[in-house]
Scaffold this motif. Structure first.
Motif, PDB file in Angstrom:
ATOM      1  N   GLY A  15       0.931  -0.744  -0.307  1.00 48.88           N
ATOM      2  CA  GLY A  15      -0.273  -0.198  -0.159  1.00 48.88           C
ATOM      3  C   GLY A  15       1.094   1.179  -0.110  1.00 48.88           C
ATOM      4  N   GLY A  16       0.184   2.775  -0.160  1.00 52.45           N
ATOM      5  CA  GLY A  16       0.787   3.789  -0.507  1.00 52.45           C
ATOM      6  C   GLY A  16       2.433   3.756  -1.817  1.00 52.45           C
ATOM      7  N   HIS A  49       2.236   8.768   5.568  1.00 60.38           N
ATOM      8  CA  HIS A  49       2.122   7.601   5.426  1.00 60.38           C
ATOM      9  C   HIS A  49       3.026   6.484   6.859  1.00 60.38           C
ATOM     10  N   ARG A  66      -1.333   1.790   7.245  1.00 62.14           N
ATOM     11  CA  ARG A  66      -2.421   2.210   7.657  1.00 62.14           C
ATOM     12  C   ARG A  66      -2.991   3.128   7.521  1.00 62.14           C
ATOM     13  N   VAL A  67      -4.366   2.913   7.482  1.00 69.00           N
ATOM     14  CA  VAL A  67      -5.916   3.009   6.725  1.00 69.00           C
ATOM     15  C   VAL A  67      -6.760   4.129   7.581  1.00 69.00           C
ATOM     16  N   ASP A  68      -6.739   5.623   8.032  1.00 69.39           N
ATOM     17  CA  ASP A  68      -6.930   5.565   9.470  1.00 69.39           C
ATOM     18  C   ASP A  68      -8.594   5.993   8.824  1.00 69.39           C
TER      19      ASP A  68
END
Length: 79
Positions: A15-16, A49, A66-68
């Motif tokens: 991710g990211g 991130h 990490r998805v807030d």
């Protein structure tokens, strides 16, 4: 000293901006960190991130982006 204290760790990022990156953390640097922060600098504002470690077998792990959770619309307070 256990084998995990003397072996390098192989870490994958998912991710990211670091998606797909594979890093080898040498044993001399200690165990992988539970969270890694990556700051992306470009022409606009900086973007931060956070990646959280999910250990796999000994000496391997995956850092997941990490998805807030989005803030509720009324969390901004009164208008």
């Amino acid at each position: 000293m256990s084998d995990s204290d003397t072996a390098d760790s192989v870490l994958l990022f998912l991710g990211g901006p670091l998606d797909g990156r594979v890093e080898v953390r040498e044993a001399r640097h200690g165990a992988p960190l539970p969270t890694v922060t990556h700051t992306h600098l470009h022409d606009g504002p900086k973007v931060v991130h956070h990646y959280d470690l999910h250990p796999l077998a000994s000496g391997a792990g995956v850092y997941h982006l990490r998805v807030d959770a989005p803030e509720p619309a009324d969390a901004a307070g009164p208008a």
